[in-house]
Structures are given as structure tokens and as C-alpha cells.
Design an enzyme around this catalytic site. Structure first.
Site, PDB file in Angstrom:
ATOM      1  N   TYR A  47       0.817  -1.208   0.000  1.00 11.34           N
ATOM      2  CA  TYR A  47       0.000   0.000   0.000  1.00 11.34           C
ATOM      3  C   TYR A  47       0.852   1.260   0.000  1.00 11.34           C
ATOM      4  O   TYR A  47       0.387   2.320  -0.419  1.00 11.34           O
ATOM      5  CB  TYR A  47      -0.995  -0.024   1.168  1.00 11.34           C
ATOM      6  CG  TYR A  47      -2.213  -0.820   0.788  1.00 11.34           C
ATOM      7  CD1 TYR A  47      -3.254  -0.226   0.095  1.00 11.34           C
ATOM      8  CD2 TYR A  47      -2.292  -2.175   1.042  1.00 11.34           C
ATOM      9  CE1 TYR A  47      -4.357  -0.951  -0.316  1.00 11.34           C
ATOM     10  CE2 TYR A  47      -3.387  -2.916   0.639  1.00 11.34           C
ATOM     11  CZ  TYR A  47      -4.416  -2.294  -0.046  1.00 11.34           C
ATOM     12  OH  TYR A  47      -5.494  -3.021  -0.472  1.00 11.34           O
ATOM     13  N   HIS A  84      -5.859  -2.909   6.722  1.00 15.67           N
ATOM     14  CA  HIS A  84      -5.128  -3.791   5.814  1.00 15.67           C
ATOM     15  C   HIS A  84      -4.062  -4.606   6.544  1.00 15.67           C
ATOM     16  O   HIS A  84      -3.350  -5.388   5.920  1.00 15.67           O
ATOM     17  CB  HIS A  84      -4.475  -2.983   4.687  1.00 15.67           C
ATOM     18  CG  HIS A  84      -5.456  -2.490   3.668  1.00 15.67           C
ATOM     19  ND1 HIS A  84      -6.235  -3.341   2.920  1.00 15.67           N
ATOM     20  CD2 HIS A  84      -5.802  -1.229   3.284  1.00 15.67           C
ATOM     21  CE1 HIS A  84      -7.006  -2.632   2.115  1.00 15.67           C
ATOM     22  NE2 HIS A  84      -6.769  -1.354   2.318  1.00 15.67           N
TER      23      HIS A  84
END
Length: 739
Positions: A262, A416
Site C-alpha cells: 500500500y 489492511h
């Protein structure tokens, strides 16, 4: 052949711009283009494409691709599909084509490129006001989109499209510009900001994309209020917005809280908007903000890779690497700002030259042979905005196969993140050997839950048993509670790296009530013997008895064990019923005698790997394969084994991973298929910890390290081993002892 064409077209364009600049439409008081590419960049690129070199080659390749795309009829469909479906992918193709055509228009001044962008934007201006929320949006989600199923993708559309509009704005009539702005650009910016306040103000990669898109639109459409809101949040309080994201989502080392996958994704809006800010308001000093955090983030993203792929921690897709468009842009802008020749090494590996002013600098640097090797290093990348929430540790050895050991005593990583404190991975000779599953997701494969995360991401990938760390009583860390996990993090005790020993330790006492976990991982190499080892010491302390499981997930084919296995070949059962155990087939089990337990497998890189563990006669080894309770075949079939110690209040797992030998099926030879480790000892001597690895040739590899949190470099450590005294200074030392 281009020079005369450019000259004549440029004069005509200059005259047109002079007329348009007097018009009272928004944005025309601003020179175009003014975001990532400016007028000086255009002049430089126009000169460069007429000369041989990498930039001209990239230009011709882009021109050929765009010219081919222009032969396809324009398509701006009503959105109906989730990620990976036709309409989703078509709108992605559209914004990419608009941007590329806009760049070509600036370089060539050929009106056909601007005309396609204009026609497409006019079609969006007709379509967008008619759109309700997307039909495939997640029920109850706070971030729905209209063109796409979530507002994140809508923001990506705006980031690309506002640049395309900026690039072709001088070619438009007042009426065309008015329709495009009022029908598409302004409504999208409004939808992503005041109509999506929770996402716009969120300190998260979704918020970054929204603020970047709206802020860049503010520069192009002459809306300074939008820029301020993008920087500081909707009410300009500073509680959200781009600057808060820079302050909060990155550690002082440039590590992004959600992990490298990410970090790579979030990098594009960070560097794109930063470049736009620098071009429009250089007085803000955005590239110097927070001690140059944008540049640090680009460098850290590169560092968090091996063999050009990112370390797949948290919700990661394993195929993503340094050649992704986000990092290509990051490296390009970083080189343009810094001129660091080591970045040219990464640009060369990316095999992509961007058509921008910074891209031209990269191409010229490579053409001139200015490349210098990029130094991948061992480093503890601190986590948390203040750098006090653990770290992601990377230990590297450049000898004996280019090895990397990734140790994860890091913070949770928000939604996440995975429940996997103190886990590790190991890489050797270009391959992942000790593995992490990453995300359970088939990105943009609509048949697999619309390309979104699968339910197995929750039931398997995020669970602790899916990782290489201790599981207590078959329950995941923090009992799988995200809020609790986000409030707690490991403590990095120490990190040390020298030529022979890279070592780090961390602990956490909040993953389970009343249980303390402490792990030390080392990557050692002795050039005298040629041996390299990954050493693991994992201590568990508790006042109550527990079942302790330490899994190791590996990539390869099981070759041998030095203890007897009971295999289950007629029928299989899942290892458990919950917390990820329900997805593991129990394939075999064995209980080795006290001493050394060894498991050997062969990787596709043609090398053997043996995990040698110090066991007490009460530890059982369970061999597993992923795939149980998976009726839709969503999970990959991966292998592992679990060291299980029942009824333990305290226990220390000690093991050594040894790469060895070679298997060459093409030339039909096998070398050193058996481990050279024949004994393993673990001792303590005051503040010192000793790991002795006995080799079959009679030598001993002895790692001595001081486990105290603070050790001065000049500290003299003295200890005795087998009747002889040894000493070393600082944190750690590897000794080779021969008989």
C-alpha cells in the site's frame, strides 16, 4: 523531421493561448499545463524527441500505442460492473488514454490528440450528471463511487483526468471548457470532497487519492479554496488532509503504516500532488516538508523489495514490484528533484521512461551513463508517525546468494494489517523461501467476488496461523480484534548490522493476555567456511499453561525429515475449526526425540533448505497443506509445518534455517542435498545469548549476542564456551571454532 512542424504549430498555439488567457473562465488565469508537466518541460521534450536516445524511443512507443487506440471508437459506458468488469476497465482505459494523448498533444501539437481528449471529456460531461451511486457498491459502505464501485477509483480517475484536461485546455473553446468543467470535473471534485467528507478527511490511502485529485483540480480550475481543503481537510482544521497524511501515515524513516504494497499504491497521489504543489507554490517547500518525507518514502518503497518485488506483508498481492506505474513515477520525480544517480539504477530496472520533464532527465542520465548501483541495505524501518511503534526490519546478506530476512515487529497497519506480530520471511537466490500468504484476493478478476477481497482474507490470510509466528491456544493475536490491535504494537529491542552478522530482537506482551512473546532473528554469514544461516530464537513466557504453535510456511517440495512421520493418505481432516485452522489439511505428524529435528525441502531455485530445530521430546511437528473448507477454490495450495508444544508455561523455540546444495535436473546432478548441521545448542551467560551450530566437518559456528536493549559500541563482552574464553565488542559476533 519534427523540428519544423513543432516550430510552426508552436507559433499558432501561442497566439491561441494569448486570446484564451483573456477569457473569464475559471482556470484561464493560470498557465497551462501547470501540474506535473509545465511549459518549460514541454519545450525541453519537444527538442528531445527529435534526437536519438531513450526519450525519443519512449515517445515513439507512446505515440504508436495512442495512435492505435485512437482507431477504436470512443466508449464511455454507463457503469455497471465491479472491479475487473467491462465498464470498470473501460473507464480506467479512458483516463489513461486521455492522459497519454494530452501529453502527446503538448509534445507534437497535433490536434487529433486534443480532439480525442475533448470528445471523451464532453461525453463524461453528458454522462456524469445522470449517474446515481454505483450499482455494485458495497452495501452500507461510506465510500461508494458513481463511475466506479468505490470513490477511491473515482479519485484515481480525477487525478489522471484533471492532468489530461490541463494538458489540452489551450485547445478548447470557451463553450467546450464550460461544459466539461460544469458537467464532469467540478461535479466529480464536489462528490469526492463535500459529498464524501468521511473519506476525504480520512487519514488513509483512500483519503490521499481524494485530496490529491481535488487539490490538483483546484490548481487547474483556479479554485484556491479546494487546494487549502485538500491540504488541511474540509474545514481547514488540519485534522485531516494531505499534510496530516504526510505527518501521520509515514514514520520518520518514510515507512508507510499499511506496508510496502500500500506504500507503493499511495505513493502516486503523494508524489503527483507534491509535484503539482511544487510547480504552483514552490514557496511551500513541499519536498522539504517534514525533513523531506516524500523523498524518504520513495527510497523506502524501493528498499522494501527483493528481486524487484515488494515484500508481501499485510494485504499484499505478490506480483507487484518496482516496475509498477506508481513507483516509476516516484523514481522519476525523485530523480528530477534530486539528481541522485543511484536512482538511475532503479529506473533502468523499471524499463520505462515517462514523457515528462523529469522523465527526460532520467532518459538523459541513462543515456549519459551516469547510473550508479543502488545500495540495498539492512535497516530497521521505524513504524508509527513518531517512529516509536515498532519497525519493519530488513536484514540482507549480499554474499552466498543475495539473501534477505524480513522481520515484522511492526504496528497493525490499520484495516489492511494482519494479526501476525513478530512474523518473518526469508529470501534467497531470487526466491521467497519462508513465505507470507499476502492477501486472499484476485485483483480485478470479477468472477472472484468482483475482484475485491475474498472472505478467506478474513478467515485465513489475516489470521495468525497463516504467518510464521507463535499462536497461543489456536487463537489469533488480539483475538482478531482490529481496534485492540491498532492500539498495541511490539517494541523493537535492538537492531545491529555488520559484514557477518545482521540481528534484531523485539517483544510484545499484549497479543495475548498474560503472555509475553520475544523473538530474536539473525542472518549470519562466515566467509571462512562459506556457511550462511538464518537463526531464530522465539521465547514465550506465561503464568498459565498453553498450547503453543509456531508455524513455518515454505515454498518448495518436502524432501526429507530426520524423524519418522505418520502420513494421512486415505483421508484428510482439517487441523481445527476456527481462526484459520479450519483451512489447513493435516497431512502428516511426528514427534522427534529430544535433540535436533530437521526438515528439508527443495525450492524451484535449485537449492535445498533445512530447518534444524532444538526440540525437547515433547514438541510435535504437524505438516499441513492449505485448502480445507474452501469450496470455491479461493486459496492457493501452500505447504507448511507447525512446531506444537502443549501444556507449556514458558518455552523457547530455537531453530536454524540453512541453505545448501544444488539440484540441476537439466544437467542431472545433485550436490550437498543433506544438511551440514549436526548439532544445535542454546545457552545464556549473563546478558549474553549463545547459539552454537555444530557442522559435520567438526567446526562450530558460534553466534554470541548481547540481548540488552542498549549496548554501547565499545562494550566489551566476555564469555566462556567449552572451557575457552571469548570476547567481542558491541552487540554481536560470529565465531568459527575448529577442533
Amino acid at each position: 523531421m519534427f523540428g519544423k512542424f513543432f516550430f510552426n504549430q508552436r507559433k499558432a498555439l501561442s497566439a491561441a493561448v494569448a486570446v484564451l488567457a483573456m477569457a473569464p473562465l475559471s482556470g484561464l488565469a493560470v498557465e497551462h499545463p501547470n501540474l506535473v508537466i509545465d511549459a518549460a518541460d514541454v519545450d525541453a521534450m519537444q527538442g528531445a524527441v527529435a534526437k536519438p536516445g531513450r526519450f525519443r524511443s519512449a515517445f515513439l512507443a507512446s505515440k504508436s500505442a495512442v495512435d492505435h487506440a485512437l482507431q477504436v471508437p470512443l466508449a464511455v459506458p454507463v457503469p455497471t460492473d465491479a472491479g475487473g468488469g467491462y465498464t470498470h476497465e473501460q473507464h480506467k482505459k479512458n483516463y489513461q488514454l486521455m492522459y497519454n494523448a494530452g501529453v502527446l498533444y503538448q509534445i507534437t501539437e497535433d490536434p487529433k490528440y486534443a480532439e480525442r481528449v475533448r470528445d471523451m471529456l464532453l461525453a463524461y460531461a453528458d454522462l456524469y450528471p445522470t449517474l446515481p451511486l454505483h450499482p455494485k457498491r458495497r452495501p452500507g459502505a461510506e465510500n461508494p463511487g458513481k463511475l466506479f464501485w468505490q470513490s477511491l477509483n473515482e479519485a484515481v480517475w480525477l487525478v489522471y483526468t484533471i492532468q489530461a484536461y490541463d494538458l489540452i485546455r489551450p485547445s478548447l473553446s470557451n463553450a467546450e471548457a464550460e461544459k466539461i468543467e460544469q458537467g464532469a470535473l467540478r461535479p466529480v471534485a464536489k462528490f469526492l470532497s463535500v459529498e464524501s467528507p468521511a473519506t476525504f478527511n480520512k487519514v488513509h490511502n483512500h483519503g490521499t487519492w481524494l485530496t490529491a485529485g481535488v487539490g490538483m483540480a483546484g490548481y487547474v480550475l483556479d479554485e484556491p479554496e479546494w487546494v487549502e481543503q485538500a491540504l488541511l481537510d474540509l474545514d481547514k482544521s488540519g485534522k485531516g488532509g494531505f499534510l496530516r497524511q504526510l505527518n501521520t501515515l509515514f514514520s520518520p524513516d518514510g515507512y508507510y503504516n499499511e506496508g510496502p504494497y500500500y506504500q507503493r499504491y499511495a505513493l502516486m497521489p503523494f508524489v503527483t500532488f507534491a509535484k503539482a504543489i511544487e510547480n504552483n507554490e514552490p514557496e511551500r517547500g513541499i519536498f522539504k516538508y517534514r525533513d523531506g518525507i516524500v523523498m524518504k518514502a520513495i527510497d523506502t518503497t524501493i528498499q522494501l523489495s527483493y528481486n524487484n518485488l515488494f515484500f508481501p506483508i499485510n494485504d499484499a498481492i505478490k506480483s507487484k514490484g518496482i516496475d509498477t506505474s506508481e513507483l516509476v513515477l516516484g523514481v522519476t520525480i525523485a530523480y528530477g528533484e534530486s539528481g541522485n544517480p543511484q536512482l538511475l539504477d532503479i529506473a533502468d530496472r523499471q524499463h520505462q521512461i515517462l514523457l515528462s520533464g523529469d522523465g527526460l532527465k532520467v532518459a538523459q542520465g541513462l543515456d549519459a551513463g551516469a547510473l550508479q548501483p543502488y545500495p540495498f541495505k539492512s535497516f530497521a524501518f521505524r513504524d508509527g508517525k513518531d517512529g516509536d511503534e515498532g519497525a519493519l526490519v530488513v536484514l540482507r546478506q549480499q554474499t552466498d546468494g543475495d539473501q534477505a530476512l524480513v522481520f515484522k515487529p511492526a504496528a497493525q497497519g490499520m484495516g489492511h494489517g494482519h494479526f501476525d506480530k513478530l512474523t518473518w520471511q526469508f529470501y534467497d537466490r531470487g526466491e521467497e523461501i519462508v513465505t507470507d500468504y499476502g492477501a486472499a484476493r484476485f485483483l480485478n478478476v470479477e468472477a472472484k467476488n468482483g475482484g475485491r477481497y475474498l472472505q478467506e482474507n478474513e478467515t485465513w490470510a489475516k489470521q495468525t496461523i497463516a504467518h510464521n509466528t507463535v499462536v497461543v491456544d489456536e487463537t489469533s493475536h488480539f483475538d482478531n480484534n482490529l481496534k485492540i490491535a491498532n492500539r498495541n504494537h511490539p517494541e523493537l529491542l535492538f537492531f545491529h548490522a555488520d559484514d557477518q552478522v545482521k540481528i534484531s530482537a523485539a517483544e510484545i506482551d499484549s497479543a495475548y493476555p498474560g503472555v509475553s512473546l520475544k523473538r530474536t532473528l539473525a542472518l549470519v554469514n562466515n566467509p571462512e567456511s562459506g556457511n550462511s544461516f538464518a537463526i531464530d530464537v522465539f521465547g514465550v513466557e506465561s503464568s498459565q499453561k498453553h498450547q503453543l504453535d509456531l508455524p513455518l510456511h515454505y515454498n518448495g517440495q518436502l524432501v526429507d525429515t530426520n524423524f519418522r512421520l505418520q502420513g494421512f493418505t486415505d483421508s484428510l481432516k482439517a487441523l481445527g475449526t476456527n481462526n484459520g485452522y479450519q483451512h489447513l489439511w493435516l497431512k502428516a505428524r511426528g514427534k522427534p526425540d529430544s535433540g535436533l529435528a530437521q526438515v528439508t525441502w527443495l525450492n524451484d531455485n535449485g537449492r535445498f533448505y533445512t530447518q534444524s530445530s532444538l526440540v525437547d521430546g515433547k514438541t510435535e511437528l504437524l505438516f499441513t497443506e492449505l485448502g480445507a473448507n474452501d469450496p470455491n477454490f479461493n486459496l492457493r495450495s501452500e505447504k507448511g509445518f507447525i512446531a506444537r508444544r502443549n501444556g507449556a508455561r514458558s518455552h523457547t523455540f530455537v531453530s536454524v534455517l540453512e541453505p545448501h546444495g544444488e539440484y540441476n535436473p537439466s544437467k542431472e546432478f545433485t550436490l550437498e542435498a543433506e544438511s551440514q548441521v549436526q548439532a544445535l545448542q542454546h545457552r545464556q551467560a549473563g546478558d549474553l545469548e549463545l547459539i552454537a551450530i555444530g557442522i559435520k566437518n567438526g567446526a562450530t559456528q558460534l553466534l554470541a549476542y548481547n540481548r540488552s536493549s542498549n549496548v554501547p559500541e565499545e562494550l566489551e563482552n566476555i564469555f566462556e564456551y567449552d572451557g575457552r574464553k571469548y570476547q567481542f565488542t558491541g552487540r554481536a559476533k560470529l565465531f568459527q571454532i575448529t577442533n
